[in-house]
Design an enzyme around this catalytic site. Sequence first.
Site, PDB file in Angstrom:
ATOM      1  N   GLY A 156       0.826  -1.196   0.000  1.00  0.00           N
ATOM      2  CA  GLY A 156       0.000   0.000   0.000  1.00  0.00           C
ATOM      3  C   GLY A 156       0.863   1.250   0.000  1.00  0.00           C
ATOM      4  O   GLY A 156       2.044   1.211   0.357  1.00  0.00           O
ATOM      5  N   CYS A 157       0.259   2.377  -0.376  1.00  0.00           N
ATOM      6  CA  CYS A 157       1.018   3.622  -0.473  1.00  0.00           C
ATOM      7  C   CYS A 157       1.420   4.154   0.903  1.00  0.00           C
ATOM      8  O   CYS A 157       2.591   4.487   1.126  1.00  0.00           O
ATOM      9  CB  CYS A 157       0.217   4.660  -1.250  1.00  0.00           C
ATOM     10  SG  CYS A 157      -1.495   4.866  -0.701  1.00  0.00           S
ATOM     11  N   TYR A 158       0.474   4.221   1.833  1.00  0.00           N
ATOM     12  CA  TYR A 158       0.817   4.653   3.193  1.00  0.00           C
ATOM     13  C   TYR A 158       1.872   3.735   3.823  1.00  0.00           C
ATOM     14  O   TYR A 158       2.882   4.205   4.354  1.00  0.00           O
ATOM     15  CB  TYR A 158      -0.426   4.674   4.077  1.00  0.00           C
ATOM     16  CG  TYR A 158      -1.291   5.899   3.996  1.00  0.00           C
ATOM     17  CD1 TYR A 158      -0.757   7.185   4.067  1.00  0.00           C
ATOM     18  CD2 TYR A 158      -2.674   5.778   3.885  1.00  0.00           C
ATOM     19  CE1 TYR A 158      -1.577   8.306   4.020  1.00  0.00           C
ATOM     20  CE2 TYR A 158      -3.503   6.891   3.837  1.00  0.00           C
ATOM     21  CZ  TYR A 158      -2.953   8.152   3.905  1.00  0.00           C
ATOM     22  OH  TYR A 158      -3.764   9.261   3.862  1.00  0.00           O
ATOM     23  N   SER A 161       5.491   4.368   2.725  1.00  0.00           N
ATOM     24  CA  SER A 161       6.131   5.557   3.300  1.00  0.00           C
ATOM     25  C   SER A 161       6.542   5.329   4.752  1.00  0.00           C
ATOM     26  O   SER A 161       7.606   5.782   5.190  1.00  0.00           O
ATOM     27  CB  SER A 161       5.204   6.769   3.192  1.00  0.00           C
ATOM     28  OG  SER A 161       4.114   6.685   4.086  1.00  0.00           O
TER      29      SER A 161
END
Length: 374
Positions: A156-158, A161
């Site tokens: 996932g993107c979150y 990070s």
Amino acid sequence: MSAELQTAIVGATGYSGQELTRILFQHPRMKPPLLLSREGENGKATTEVFSPVDGSPIPVHPFSWKLLHQRGVDLLFLATPHEISRAWVPEAVERGLRVIDLSGAWRLHAPEYAAVYGFKDLFAPQAQALTNKAVYGLPELCRAQLPDAQLVANPGCYPTSVILALAPLLHAGLVELEHGIVCDSKSGVSGAGKASTPQTHFVETAENFKAYSAFTHRHTGEILEQLHLSPEQLVFSTHLLPIRRGILSSIYVHLKKPLTHDAMEQCMRDFYYSSPFVRIFSPPRLPEIQFAQHTNFCDIGWMLAANGKRAMLVSCLDNLIKGAAGQAVQNMNLMYGWGECEGLMATVPAKAMAKVSMYFGPTASPEYAAGVAH
């Protein structure tokens, strides 16, 4: 294996699918990808996507296993909702295809975390076998597992990070987990996908900034599982920014012992020495969303409290590139033994490179600005 790989993209008209289409059409080892939609009328193709090479319309065909076979597809990208990927991956694997799934359908191993997606087959033997077979596709941490992978679960993107920012400190045993970790993440509106909702209408997002899914965001389990944390050790909060794309995560940790800036920097640079898509920012510089937009880079910076016992980490990336399509191509490159950066460095626009170069000053090398060197 043929010199040029035949790929197919399901969900080519979504935000991540469009980015994936753009990258693959310009990848030096690719045949033009077969573009597919989840729906269609009587097998009739549409022309909703335009070539990034010459601007000509590219047909987007309704999904068909027969068409995949006829076109000799080797690798299937699924830029589809979780429930679609969950339903289609078993047959894709059975047919001998390699799959990179951009949804959350196969990322989570622990049933208590995977349950947030509402799957009814969590304990079915076939689903459990595929879950165990899936490789979590974060190349910086799982690079060695990718060459033999048949099913890659794109992160996932979150989580990308947050995990990339925390991994060096946790790996070195420097974080005092009893005090907990706070991750405060903000994303542009494209992170919610292309389908419109009341929460993502222009009137609701423009000139606004809001928190959502407090203590319930479904990416929480992904972060916990990959970093081997317990739920009590993490607070993960998410916010919606009134911008199109980009993520900035501010992460707060207590350290077991005082650290100097030099020790912190050495920890980060040693951990990501061979990771071309992680850029390390030295204090007082901190990453900004504008530096990472339209690139496959994750930018990580930090500041230490005066006593060296607390740290604030800042991590930025483009949710559609490093948080989705670019990372999928990075995974593909490693699956097939190609250069990790192939087809991806070309996605860095001169504007983004110029911003980083200006921020690092006239003594910074162009390679550092491009993220090639550390």
